[in-house]
Write a protein that holds these residues in place. Structure first.
Motif, short mmCIF file in Angstrom:
data_model
loop_
_atom_site.label_atom_id
_atom_site.label_comp_id
_atom_site.label_asym_id
_atom_site.label_seq_id
_atom_site.Cartn_x
_atom_site.Cartn_y
_atom_site.Cartn_z
N ILE A 197 -77.51 29.95 23.99
CA ILE A 197 -78.92 30.31 24.19
C ILE A 197 -79.39 31.25 23.08
CG2 ILE A 197 -80.53 31.51 25.73
CD1 ILE A 197 -78.81 30.54 28.07
N ASP A 198 -80.60 31.02 22.61
CA ASP A 198 -81.21 31.90 21.62
C ASP A 198 -81.89 33.06 22.36
OD1 ASP A 198 -82.53 33.17 19.63
OD2 ASP A 198 -83.81 31.47 19.05
N TRP A 199 -81.21 34.18 22.47
CA TRP A 199 -81.72 35.31 23.25
C TRP A 199 -82.78 36.11 22.50
CZ3 TRP A 199 -80.82 35.15 28.22
CH2 TRP A 199 -79.69 34.47 28.67
N SER A 200 -83.04 35.75 21.23
CA SER A 200 -84.15 36.40 20.52
C SER A 200 -85.49 35.94 21.08
CB SER A 200 -84.06 36.10 19.02
OG SER A 200 -84.31 34.72 18.77
N GLN A 201 -85.48 34.81 21.77
CA GLN A 201 -86.68 34.33 22.45
C GLN A 201 -86.54 34.66 23.94
OE1 GLN A 201 -88.42 30.57 21.14
NE2 GLN A 201 -86.61 30.23 19.84
N ARG A 202 -87.45 35.42 24.42
CA ARG A 202 -87.34 35.97 25.77
C ARG A 202 -87.39 34.86 26.83
NH1 ARG A 202 -90.72 41.22 27.93
NH2 ARG A 202 -89.67 41.40 29.96
N PRO A 203 -86.45 34.85 27.77
CA PRO A 203 -86.49 33.86 28.86
C PRO A 203 -87.76 34.01 29.70
CG PRO A 203 -84.36 34.95 28.76
CD PRO A 203 -85.27 35.72 27.85
N ARG A 204 -88.22 32.91 30.23
CA ARG A 204 -89.41 32.93 31.09
C ARG A 204 -89.01 32.49 32.49
NH1 ARG A 204 -93.92 29.37 28.34
NH2 ARG A 204 -95.11 30.24 30.09
N PHE A 205 -89.31 33.32 33.48
CA PHE A 205 -88.98 32.98 34.86
C PHE A 205 -90.08 32.08 35.43
CE2 PHE A 205 -86.39 36.69 34.13
CZ PHE A 205 -85.22 36.38 34.80
N ARG A 206 -89.64 30.97 36.01
CA ARG A 206 -90.57 29.97 36.55
C ARG A 206 -90.51 29.92 38.07
NH1 ARG A 206 -94.27 27.95 32.87
NH2 ARG A 206 -93.29 27.38 30.89
N ASP A 207 -90.53 31.09 38.70
CA ASP A 207 -90.37 31.14 40.16
C ASP A 207 -91.51 30.44 40.89
OD1 ASP A 207 -88.10 32.51 39.67
OD2 ASP A 207 -88.86 34.47 40.24
N LYS A 208 -92.74 30.60 40.40
CA LYS A 208 -93.87 29.95 41.07
C LYS A 208 -93.75 28.44 40.99
CE LYS A 208 -97.51 33.42 41.05
NZ LYS A 208 -97.59 33.38 42.53
N GLU A 209 -93.31 27.95 39.84
CA GLU A 209 -93.11 26.50 39.71
C GLU A 209 -92.01 26.02 40.65
OE1 GLU A 209 -93.50 28.64 37.35
OE2 GLU A 209 -94.74 27.87 35.71
N LEU A 210 -90.96 26.84 40.80
CA LEU A 210 -89.86 26.46 41.68
C LEU A 210 -90.33 26.40 43.13
CD1 LEU A 210 -86.86 25.80 41.83
CD2 LEU A 210 -86.40 28.24 42.11
N GLU A 211 -91.23 27.32 43.52
CA GLU A 211 -91.77 27.29 44.88
C GLU A 211 -92.48 25.97 45.14
OE1 GLU A 211 -94.26 30.66 45.38
OE2 GLU A 211 -92.62 32.12 45.20
N GLY A 212 -93.14 25.42 44.12
CA GLY A 212 -93.85 24.15 44.28
C GLY A 212 -92.94 22.97 44.43
N ILE A 213 -91.64 23.14 44.08
CA ILE A 213 -90.67 22.05 44.21
C ILE A 213 -89.80 22.25 45.44
CG2 ILE A 213 -88.87 20.79 42.94
CD1 ILE A 213 -89.90 22.03 40.40
N CYS A 214 -90.16 23.20 46.27
CA CYS A 214 -89.34 23.55 47.43
C CYS A 214 -89.06 22.33 48.30
CB CYS A 214 -90.05 24.64 48.24
SG CYS A 214 -89.11 25.18 49.68
N LEU A 215 -87.82 22.24 48.77
CA LEU A 215 -87.41 21.10 49.59
C LEU A 215 -87.51 21.38 51.08
CD1 LEU A 215 -84.25 20.04 47.56
CD2 LEU A 215 -86.56 19.13 47.39
N GLY A 216 -88.26 22.39 51.46
CA GLY A 216 -88.38 22.76 52.87
C GLY A 216 -87.96 24.20 53.07
N SER A 217 -87.52 24.53 54.29
CA SER A 217 -87.10 25.90 54.59
C SER A 217 -85.85 26.25 53.80
CB SER A 217 -86.83 26.07 56.09
OG SER A 217 -85.82 25.18 56.51
N GLN A 218 -85.67 27.55 53.53
CA GLN A 218 -84.51 28.00 52.75
C GLN A 218 -83.22 27.69 53.48
OE1 GLN A 218 -84.65 31.70 50.50
NE2 GLN A 218 -82.75 32.33 51.45
#
Length: 373
Positions: free
Chosen positions: A37-58
Motif C-alpha cells: 500500500i502507498d501510505w503517502s496517500q491517505r486512506p479514505r474510510f467508506r463507512d457510509k457506503e458500507l452501510e448502504g451495502i448492509c446485508l441486514g441486522s449485524q
C-alpha cells in the motif's frame, strides 16, 4: 452480586482503534498487504457506503466492520477497497457473508476488493478462510485472508514490548477474555496495561484513544472502577502527565456530588411530605389524640426512610447526567472547538441515555452534525 463484572464491550474499542490507526492495524495483522500500500496517500474510510451495502441486522459476534479505500504502490490497481471484519465469536455464516460483501462492493464500485477478517473468538481451531460453491462446469467463491488473536495468546512478552498499538490492544482483548469473570484479576490486568501506555512514548492523542479502548473493553464493577480512577490520578501526578482530566476519569465526580446533594434534598422533602400525609391519615383513623401521635411518629420515620432512598436514587441519576454532560462538552470542545449556544442547549436538554449514546458515537463522528444525526 454487587461486585459482578459487567460484560466486556468489544465493538467500540475495535472501531475506534481501526479508525485511529489503520496503518498500524495492517502492519501488525496483515504485513504482506500493508507493504503493497502507498501510505503517502491517505486512506479514505467508506463507512457510509458500507452501510448502504448492509446485508441486514449485524451478525452475532461481529464487533467491527470497515471499508477503506487505499492506493497501491505498483500502480497496477490504482485504488483498492479493503473490507475488514473483526469477529468475536464463531459464526457459521461468516465465510458466506464475506463472499456476499465482497461481491456487492465490487458490483457497486467496480473496483477490486480485498476481504480481511480478524478472528477474535476463543476457539483456536476455528479458522474460516474461504467460501466456494462448485457444480459441473462452474466454480464460484472466494478465499480471503485471516488473522487469529489466539495465535498471540502465548506471546505476552512480545506483545508488551511491541511499539505497535495493536499489540497492546491484542493483549487487552485476550486478557479481558481470560479474566472477565474475576474482578480482582481483571483489575490487576487493566492497571498493568494502563501503566504500559506510558512506556512507549506515544503521543497524547494515541494514549487517550487507547485509554478509551481499555476502559470500554475492560469494564470493572463500580468499587473496582473507583479504585482504578484513584490509582490513575496518583500515577498522573507522579509522572506529571494529565492526559485524562479528573472529570473524564471519575465521569461523575463533581456532578455526582452536586446531583447527590440536590437529589437528597428533593428526596427527603418528598419523602417527608408523603410520610407525614400517610401518618396523619393513619392517625385520624386510629383516634384523634393517640392515633395522631402514632401516625405522626410513623409518618416521620417512613418519610425519612423514603426520603433517603429517593434522595440517593435521584442524586445518583442527576449526578451521572451532570457528569456525562460535563465530560461530553469538554470532549466536543477539544474535538470541534467552541460549541455554539444551540449545541450547548441541546446537550443540556438531553437525557442521560442520549448523552451516553453521543459519547459512544463521538470517536467516529467527523462533525457535530454527523454526531447528532
Amino acid at each position: 452480586m454487587p461486585n459482578a463484572t459487567p460484560p466486556a464491550r468489544y465493538d467500540l474499542p475495535w472501531k475506534a482503534a481501526l479508525t485511529h490507526a489503520f496503518h498500524a492495524f495492517m502492519a501488525f495483522f496483515f504485513p504482506a498487504l500493508c507493504a503493497q500500500i502507498d501510505w503517502s496517500q491517505r486512506p479514505r474510510f467508506r463507512d457510509k457506503e458500507l452501510e448502504g451495502i448492509c446485508l441486514g441486522s449485524q451478525p452475532d459476534g461481529m464487533v467491527a466492520d470497515k471499508l477503506v479505500e487505499v492506493a497501491l504502490r505498483d500502480g497496477r490497481v490504482h485504488w483498492l477497497l479493503i473490507h475488514v471484519e473483526v469477529q468475536a465469536q464463531r459464526d457459521a455464516t461468516l465465510a458466506r457473508r464475506v463472499f456476499d460483501y465482497n461481491y456487492r462492493i465490487f458490483s457497486q464500485y467496480e473496483r477490486p476488493v480485498a476481504s480481511l477478517v480478524l478472528l477474535a473468538d476463543e476457539d483456536f481451531h476455528w479458522r474460516p478462510c474461504a467460501f466456494h460453491n462448485e457444480v459441473p462446469g462452474t466454480v464460484m467463491g472466494i478465499s480471503f485472508s485471516i488473522a487469529k488473536l489466539m495465535d498471540y495468546a502465548t506471546k505476552t512478552d512480545e506483545l508488551m514490548t511491541s511499539h505497535n498499538p495493536f499489540a497492546w490492544i491484542t493483549l487487552a482483548h485476550l486478557q479481558t477474555q481470560q479474566a472477565r469473570h474475576d474482578p480482582d484479576r481483571l483489575y490487576a490486568t487493566k492497571w498493568r496495561l494502563t501503566k504500559l501506555l506510558y512506556q512507549h512514548g506515544w503521543r497524547k492523542q494515541r494514549i487517550i484513544t487507547l485509554f478509551k479502548v481499555i476502559n470500554w473493553m475492560m469494564a470493572l464493577p463500580e468499587p473496582y472502577q473507583q479504585r482504578y480512577w484513584q490509582a490513575l490520578l496518583k500515577l498522573e501526578k507522579e509522572r506529571k502527565m494529565a492526559w485524562i482530566t479528573p472529570l473524564e476519569q471519575s465521569f461523575i465526580d463533581k456532578g455526582w456530588q452536586q446531583g447527590l446533594k440536590k437529589g437528597l434534598q428533593q428526596g427527603l422533602q418528598q419523602g417527608l411530605e408523603r410520610g407525614l400525609k400517610q401518618g396523619l391519615e393513619r392517625g385520624t383513623k386510629q383516634g384523634r389524640e393517640q392515633g395522631l401521635e402514632q401516625g405522626l411518629e410513623q409518618g416521620l420515620e417512613q418519610g425519612l426512610e423514603q426520603g433517603l432512598e429517593q434522595g440517593l436514587e435521584l442524586g445518583l441519576l442527576q449526578g451521572r447526567k451532570e457528569g456525562a454532560l460535563a465530560v461530553l462538552e469538554r470532549q466536543l470542545t477539544r474535538r470541534f472547538g467552541a460549541l455554539p449556544k444551540r449545541t450547548r442547549r441541546k446537550l443540556a436538554e438531553a437525557s442521560l441515555e442520549q448523552l451516553e449514546a453521543w459519547s459512544d458515537r463521538l470517536p467516529e463522528a467527523q462533525s457535530l452534525k454527523q454526531l447528532f444525526e
